[in-house]
Structures are given as structure tokens and as C-alpha cells.
Scaffold this active site. Sequence first.
Site, PDB file in Angstrom:
ATOM      1  N   PRO A  35      27.811 -30.685  -9.342  1.00  0.00           N
ATOM      2  CA  PRO A  35      27.452 -30.150  -8.028  1.00  0.00           C
ATOM      3  C   PRO A  35      26.313 -29.146  -8.141  1.00  0.00           C
ATOM      4  O   PRO A  35      26.369 -28.231  -8.964  1.00  0.00           O
ATOM      5  CB  PRO A  35      28.749 -29.458  -7.575  1.00  0.00           C
ATOM      6  CG  PRO A  35      29.494 -29.156  -8.842  1.00  0.00           C
ATOM      7  CD  PRO A  35      29.141 -30.260  -9.785  1.00  0.00           C
ATOM      8  N   THR A  37      23.763 -26.835  -5.530  1.00  0.00           N
ATOM      9  CA  THR A  37      23.337 -26.390  -4.208  1.00  0.00           C
ATOM     10  C   THR A  37      21.862 -26.720  -3.989  1.00  0.00           C
ATOM     11  O   THR A  37      21.031 -26.460  -4.860  1.00  0.00           O
ATOM     12  CB  THR A  37      23.574 -24.874  -4.090  1.00  0.00           C
ATOM     13  OG1 THR A  37      24.977 -24.669  -4.115  1.00  0.00           O
ATOM     14  CG2 THR A  37      23.004 -24.311  -2.803  1.00  0.00           C
ATOM     15  N   GLN A 111      32.024 -31.441  -2.752  1.00  0.00           N
ATOM     16  CA  GLN A 111      32.631 -30.247  -3.353  1.00  0.00           C
ATOM     17  C   GLN A 111      32.893 -29.219  -2.250  1.00  0.00           C
ATOM     18  O   GLN A 111      31.946 -28.693  -1.651  1.00  0.00           O
ATOM     19  CB  GLN A 111      31.723 -29.625  -4.421  1.00  0.00           C
ATOM     20  CG  GLN A 111      32.480 -28.546  -5.196  1.00  0.00           C
ATOM     21  CD  GLN A 111      31.614 -27.626  -6.017  1.00  0.00           C
ATOM     22  OE1 GLN A 111      30.577 -27.150  -5.549  1.00  0.00           O
ATOM     23  NE2 GLN A 111      32.034 -27.362  -7.239  1.00  0.00           N
ATOM     24  N   TYR A 179      33.652 -17.525  -6.735  1.00  0.00           N
ATOM     25  CA  TYR A 179      33.747 -17.659  -5.275  1.00  0.00           C
ATOM     26  C   TYR A 179      35.224 -17.534  -4.854  1.00  0.00           C
ATOM     27  O   TYR A 179      36.091 -17.294  -5.698  1.00  0.00           O
ATOM     28  CB  TYR A 179      33.111 -18.981  -4.834  1.00  0.00           C
ATOM     29  CG  TYR A 179      31.636 -19.019  -5.175  1.00  0.00           C
ATOM     30  CD1 TYR A 179      30.723 -18.249  -4.454  1.00  0.00           C
ATOM     31  CD2 TYR A 179      31.152 -19.761  -6.257  1.00  0.00           C
ATOM     32  CE1 TYR A 179      29.377 -18.240  -4.791  1.00  0.00           C
ATOM     33  CE2 TYR A 179      29.811 -19.747  -6.597  1.00  0.00           C
ATOM     34  CZ  TYR A 179      28.922 -18.987  -5.857  1.00  0.00           C
ATOM     35  OH  TYR A 179      27.590 -18.960  -6.203  1.00  0.00           O
TER      36      TYR A 179
HETATM   37  C1  FMN Z   1      20.398 -25.254  -8.857  1.00  0.00           C
HETATM   38  C2  FMN Z   1      21.850 -25.237  -9.220  1.00  0.00           C
HETATM   39  C3  FMN Z   1      22.808 -25.198  -8.213  1.00  0.00           C
HETATM   40  C4  FMN Z   1      24.175 -25.204  -8.534  1.00  0.00           C
HETATM   41  N1  FMN Z   1      25.098 -25.246  -7.526  1.00  0.00           N
HETATM   42  C5  FMN Z   1      26.422 -25.379  -7.828  1.00  0.00           C
HETATM   43  C6  FMN Z   1      27.388 -25.601  -6.800  1.00  0.00           C
HETATM   44  O1  FMN Z   1      27.083 -25.708  -5.604  1.00  0.00           O
HETATM   45  N2  FMN Z   1      28.685 -25.714  -7.184  1.00  0.00           N
HETATM   46  C7  FMN Z   1      29.085 -25.612  -8.494  1.00  0.00           C
HETATM   47  O2  FMN Z   1      30.284 -25.708  -8.792  1.00  0.00           O
HETATM   48  N3  FMN Z   1      28.166 -25.437  -9.489  1.00  0.00           N
HETATM   49  C8  FMN Z   1      26.868 -25.349  -9.183  1.00  0.00           C
HETATM   50  N4  FMN Z   1      25.940 -25.267 -10.208  1.00  0.00           N
HETATM   51  C9  FMN Z   1      26.383 -25.372 -11.615  1.00  0.00           C
HETATM   52  C10 FMN Z   1      26.270 -26.831 -12.099  1.00  0.00           C
HETATM   53  O3  FMN Z   1      27.219 -27.663 -11.434  1.00  0.00           O
HETATM   54  C11 FMN Z   1      26.514 -26.985 -13.620  1.00  0.00           C
HETATM   55  O4  FMN Z   1      27.825 -26.589 -13.915  1.00  0.00           O
HETATM   56  C12 FMN Z   1      25.541 -26.147 -14.429  1.00  0.00           C
HETATM   57  O5  FMN Z   1      24.208 -26.346 -14.007  1.00  0.00           O
HETATM   58  C13 FMN Z   1      25.667 -26.479 -15.930  1.00  0.00           C
HETATM   59  O6  FMN Z   1      25.410 -27.847 -16.143  1.00  0.00           O
HETATM   60  P1  FMN Z   1      23.956 -28.317 -16.718  1.00  0.00           P
HETATM   61  O7  FMN Z   1      23.744 -27.495 -17.963  1.00  0.00           O
HETATM   62  O8  FMN Z   1      24.124 -29.785 -17.001  1.00  0.00           O
HETATM   63  O9  FMN Z   1      22.939 -28.016 -15.682  1.00  0.00           O
HETATM   64  C14 FMN Z   1      24.588 -25.231  -9.893  1.00  0.00           C
HETATM   65  C15 FMN Z   1      23.605 -25.250 -10.900  1.00  0.00           C
HETATM   66  C16 FMN Z   1      22.262 -25.275 -10.574  1.00  0.00           C
HETATM   67  C17 FMN Z   1      21.241 -25.346 -11.691  1.00  0.00           C
END
Ligand code: FMN
Length: 367
Positions: A35, A37, A111, A179
Site C-alpha cells: 500500500p 499513499t 487498505q 496510526y
Molecule cells: C510513498 C509511500 C507511501 C506509503 N503509504 C503507505 C500506506 O498508505 N499504507 C501503508 O501501510 N504503508 C504505506 N507505505 C509503506 C509501504 O507499504 C512499504 O511498507 C514500504 O515502502 C517498504 O516497502 P518497500 O521497501 O518495498 O518500499 C508507503 C510507502 C511509500 C514509499
Amino acid sequence: MTTTTAKAPAPDTARLFTPTTVAGLRLRSPFVMAPMTRLRSPGGVPTAGVAAYYRRRAAGGVGLVVTEGVYVGHSSAGHESAVPRLVPESAAGWRAVVEAVHAEHGLIFPQLWHLGSEREPVDGRAAWTPSGVREDGRPRGRAMTLTDIDDIVSAFAASARLAHGLGFDGVELHAAHGYLLDEFLWPATNRRTDRYGGPARDRSRFVAEIVAAVRAATAPDFPVAVRFSQFKERDYAARIADTPAELESVLAPIVTAGATLLHASSRRFWEPAFAGSPLNLAGWAKRLTGLPTITVGSVGLRRATLGPAADHPGSLAALAGRYRSGEFDLVAVGRALLANPSWVHDVAHGRHEQVVDYRKEQEDVFF
Ligand SMILES: Cc1cc2nc3c(=O)[nH]c(=O)nc-3n(C[C@H](O)[C@H](O)[C@H](O)COP(=O)(O)O)c2cc1C
């Protein structure tokens, strides 16, 4: 023009690119879009551009899309007007998103999100929090009454009922990163002295009640995932459980209430969750509950970690080894999918030269 040759995945990583069945869901690969945002849904309604964005990642090989955090239908849930909501007014927008992902043979969960103390009082309404304080004890918002708790449980259930009716394949509850739901799990922000505070199993009661209400509002076999984390966006060192036994106490009521999948959010998938074992957080959650789990954290951020010779604990080969050993069942990828919508297919076919290394400015990428 770049010419590429499709290659079969290296034998040690091949399992990662093979269909799997988890929590009753048949997935074309164990990769999940994490997920993220996006702030591209004016008035809380996802646009055709949002549908195209998710469709592109499904076409690129992810088995399951977990959407960006989506506010549940309660005024306390969030203040950003461009964050989507799951309410009757946005139903048509969501239907188009679901159809777009299904057209590419992907599955999709929304989500469901409530910001808790992160909600800004832009409209004069105070944030709703477990105890009216932040983790350092500074006052923040107001402590939720028992009626408030019932209202939020109902709001999650109403959004989940809508999701079920719109054809989503399940829902994920956002109980991570500091949150509202996580603020109940986290002792620093949950200082309640009623049945929603105190020992770990009581701090979990609110999340467990939401899970039970979501299950009752949908169907007995509707997948319900719960995303949880130790770290918070405002405190990477924070923890909801200091030991495996405490984590078991946090998760047990959530599982008993009817959760079917746990999404253990960590910043690096290769980091041990507790001293004395290499298991990561998803590995521990699976071992302690018996439920299938999703791991996440810095998968594929660098092209150099993708090849068979990559010598890094976060390499694709190391990920595949943990997957083959059964440490977790699914793998979420976030940032690598922003600039590389077809990351799964590209990596599966050895087209590493097409994969772009992640850079911070790609957080604004939206195509
Ligand atoms: C731009 C951005 C927005 C994110 N928004 C959410 C969100 O809305 N909900 C959530 O649970 N995690 C959110 N995350 C965390 C990601 O789901 C993920 O756990 C995190 O980026 C680590 O994974 P990655 O290393 O593959 O990017 C967000 C991460 C990024 C980079």
C-alpha cells in the site's frame, strides 16, 4: 532501443514467480503491491488515472494489489481531500479500479485506514486517539469514549461491506506505523485503564473487534488481512512487543476474531525481529499464529541485488531462500514498483537491465 532477451528465472528464485494459493486466494505470483499513499483522488474519489495506475502493476505481474490507505467513512478518519475514501459516494470510482485490476488477472484489497493522532484538525475537529496523548505524553486530540470506539468499529465494518459488494477480493486493515489502530496496540500511546488498555491482549481488543465486525459485515470466507509493525513512521525504534511471547499476546485476539492473513511491516525484510533467531517479523507472526503472512521491506530497491551472484542479505536469492523455507507466504514490494510497474515480469524474465534503481524522487511517480 533496448533489446532484451526473455530468460527463465534462475532455478533458486523460480518459486517466487510461480502461482500460489494463500488464505483461499489463487495468486498468479506471491508478489503483492504494498500500500502506498498517492494523493490522486480528488474529493476522496479514485479517478480513471488511479484505475490505470493499479491496472499497470497488475499487468506487470503482481498477484495481489493492496491499495493505498483508504479512509473509512467517519469524519475523524482523515483530513486529506485527495486520499480516497471507501464510502457510497466513491463506489463507482472503486468499481472501475477493481475491474481494471481483475481484467489483468490480479486480485485487489483496499487498505482501510484511520489516521488517529496524525489527523490534522483542519476543520476544527480534534484527532481521535486512544488516550489523548502522543507517545511522549504530550496532549494530542481527545481520548476516545466507548461510544467513539463503537462508532469506529462500525465505520470499518461499513467500508468493508461496501468493498465486498464492489467485488474486492478481501480487505486489509491498517494497524501499523503509528496510526489509530496501532496507537491502541502501542503501550506508549495506549494508556487506557479500561478493557481496551493494559496488557497486550487488551490493547488488541479494539483491532480484534474491528476484525470481527468486518467479518460479520462481509462473508465467512472473505479474506481479512491485518497489517501491523513494530516501527512507527515517527519513531523507527518503537515496538509493540519486546518478545515473541508478547507478540503472540498481541496477535492471538486478532486471529481469534477472524483475521486470515497477517502483513508484517518491516523496513528491511532480512532483519531479525528478535535476538537469537534469524526469523523476520513475518516469520515470527507465522510461527506464533499459524496464519499465512506477507513480508515486506526494501525488496529490489537496487538492480545489483537481483542477480544470482548478489552478495547481500537483501538479495533476491536470499529472499527466495527464505520463501522456499516457508518463513512467509507472500512478498510485498512498494517503492520498486513505482518506477517499474512491470518489476515482477522484468525480474522473472531476467530483464534486469530494464529495472531502474529506486530514488526518493520516484515517490512522486504516478503512471
Ligand atoms: C510513498 C509511500 C507511501 C506509503 N503509504 C503507505 C500506506 O498508505 N499504507 C501503508 O501501510 N504503508 C504505506 N507505505 C509503506 C509501504 O507499504 C512499504 O511498507 C514500504 O515502502 C517498504 O516497502 P518497500 O521497501 O518495498 O518500499 C508507503 C510507502 C511509500 C514509499
